[in-house]
Design a protein around this motif. Structure first.
Motif, PDB file in Angstrom:
ATOM      1  N   GLU A 179       0.772  -1.204  -0.176  1.00 51.40           N
ATOM      2  CA  GLU A 179      -0.077  -0.010  -0.057  1.00 51.40           C
ATOM      3  C   GLU A 179       0.777   1.234   0.027  1.00 51.40           C
ATOM      4  O   GLU A 179       0.623   2.193  -0.799  1.00 51.40           O
ATOM      5  N   ARG A 180       2.031   1.381   0.871  1.00 47.28           N
ATOM      6  CA  ARG A 180       2.813   2.396   0.833  1.00 47.28           C
ATOM      7  C   ARG A 180       3.614   2.641  -0.427  1.00 47.28           C
ATOM      8  O   ARG A 180       3.715   3.670  -0.866  1.00 47.28           O
ATOM      9  N   THR A 181       3.941   1.395  -1.160  1.00 43.32           N
ATOM     10  CA  THR A 181       4.466   1.795  -2.491  1.00 43.32           C
ATOM     11  C   THR A 181       3.434   2.264  -3.385  1.00 43.32           C
ATOM     12  O   THR A 181       4.068   3.009  -4.483  1.00 43.32           O
ATOM     13  N   VAL A 182       2.525   1.732  -3.417  1.00 45.42           N
ATOM     14  CA  VAL A 182       1.294   2.275  -4.451  1.00 45.42           C
ATOM     15  C   VAL A 182       1.078   3.807  -4.227  1.00 45.42           C
ATOM     16  O   VAL A 182       1.126   4.674  -5.096  1.00 45.42           O
ATOM     17  N   GLU A 184       3.230   6.028  -2.603  1.00 43.03           N
ATOM     18  CA  GLU A 184       4.238   6.781  -3.119  1.00 43.03           C
ATOM     19  C   GLU A 184       4.547   6.939  -4.803  1.00 43.03           C
ATOM     20  O   GLU A 184       4.847   7.880  -5.162  1.00 43.03           O
ATOM     21  N   TYR A 185       3.955   5.621  -5.331  1.00 49.12           N
ATOM     22  CA  TYR A 185       4.104   5.912  -6.827  1.00 49.12           C
ATOM     23  C   TYR A 185       3.237   6.822  -7.321  1.00 49.12           C
ATOM     24  O   TYR A 185       3.406   7.819  -8.077  1.00 49.12           O
ATOM     25  N   LEU A 186       1.826   6.937  -6.801  1.00 47.41           N
ATOM     26  CA  LEU A 186       0.964   7.845  -7.190  1.00 47.41           C
ATOM     27  C   LEU A 186       1.431   9.347  -6.822  1.00 47.41           C
ATOM     28  O   LEU A 186       0.988  10.012  -7.536  1.00 47.41           O
ATOM     29  N   ALA A 187       1.822   9.360  -5.593  1.00 49.47           N
ATOM     30  CA  ALA A 187       2.151  10.673  -5.253  1.00 49.47           C
ATOM     31  C   ALA A 187       3.534  11.274  -6.173  1.00 49.47           C
ATOM     32  O   ALA A 187       3.312  12.399  -6.564  1.00 49.47           O
ATOM     33  N   ASN A 188       4.323  10.297  -6.695  1.00 50.72           N
ATOM     34  CA  ASN A 188       5.242  10.880  -7.609  1.00 50.72           C
ATOM     35  C   ASN A 188       4.999  10.902  -8.932  1.00 50.72           C
ATOM     36  O   ASN A 188       5.320  11.915  -9.584  1.00 50.72           O
ATOM     37  N   LEU A 189       3.675  10.188  -9.179  1.00 47.62           N
ATOM     38  CA  LEU A 189       3.330  10.603 -10.406  1.00 47.62           C
ATOM     39  C   LEU A 189       2.287  11.812 -10.486  1.00 47.62           C
ATOM     40  O   LEU A 189       2.434  12.625 -11.680  1.00 47.62           O
ATOM     41  N   LEU A 190       1.717  12.007  -9.546  1.00 49.56           N
ATOM     42  CA  LEU A 190       0.766  13.388  -9.409  1.00 49.56           C
ATOM     43  C   LEU A 190       1.814  14.582  -9.174  1.00 49.56           C
ATOM     44  O   LEU A 190       1.172  15.913  -9.463  1.00 49.56           O
ATOM     45  N   GLY A 191       2.748  14.433  -8.562  1.00 50.40           N
ATOM     46  CA  GLY A 191       3.742  15.553  -8.368  1.00 50.40           C
ATOM     47  C   GLY A 191       3.405  16.362  -7.016  1.00 50.40           C
ATOM     48  O   GLY A 191       3.577  17.312  -6.926  1.00 50.40           O
TER      49      GLY A 191
END
Length: 191
Positions: A179-182, A184-191
């Motif tokens: 869940e944390r990996t997902v 972080e991935y979405l947070a990086n994607l959305l900037g």
């Protein structure tokens, strides 16, 4: 006249990145597959999380202090992870994996066959030892042995209960890591 103007530039950029997300999930899926593979490896190392049911006394006596599900290491070594743009998976193609994962009963059919046993110069069977059980057990002959006796054996049907030892399992900590990996991935994607 009152005029209200909204700037959707940031929203448009975020939506553009989200649209890109549908095309670029492979890195995320690879990360998730890695977390799952690590979890399975940890299951083998700790002999279950929670701990698997111990070995039967006869198995423990035969194998000594060997780890559960790791007699020869084939099952643990067979674990592979796979990821593509849509999914992440961890599994094995070892035939007996399911009985260990889910538990159950194995029925061994009655069978018979021939075995080659070593003999001495007089034709007497060579024994594995001189005391106890070893004094009753013969030594199997290799193809290269010259002095042998071929003996027919018959084995009756047998049943063995195998307890479930789920090695393809995730703990709550593993699920939290995913869940944390997902996130972080979405947070990086959305900037």
């Amino acid at each position: 006249m009152i005029e209200i103007s909204l700037d959707f530039k940031n929203v448009d950029q975020a939506l553009g990145r989200l649209a890109g997300f549908s095309r670029s999930k492979r890195p995320l899926m690879r990360s998730i597959a890695g977390i799952m593979a690590d979890a399975v490896e940890e299951n083998f190392a700790q002999e279950g999380r929670p701990k698997w049911l111990g070995l039967a006394p006869a198995t423990r006596k035969r194998r000594g202090d060997g780890k559960i599900l790791q007699d020869k290491g084939r099952l643990a070594a067979s674990i592979v992870s796979r990821a593509d743009g849509e999914s992440a998976a961890v599994g094995t193609n070892v035939r007996y994996a399911a009985i260990h994962q889910f538990g159950g009963e194995i029925t061994r059919a009655a069978h018979s066959g021939w075995v080659r046993l070593r003999t001495d110069a007089r034709g007497n069977l060579i024994r594995q030892g001189t005391k106890g059980r070893a004094a009753r057990l013969a030594v199997f002959a290799k193809d290269s042995h010259k002095r042998v006796r071929t003996v027919r054996y018959t084995s009756s049907e047998g049943k063995t209960k195998i307890p479930a030892r789920p090695f393809l399992a995730l703990t709550q900590v593993d699920a939290d890591n995913i869940e944390r990996t997902v996130s972080e991935y979405l947070a990086n994607l959305l900037g």
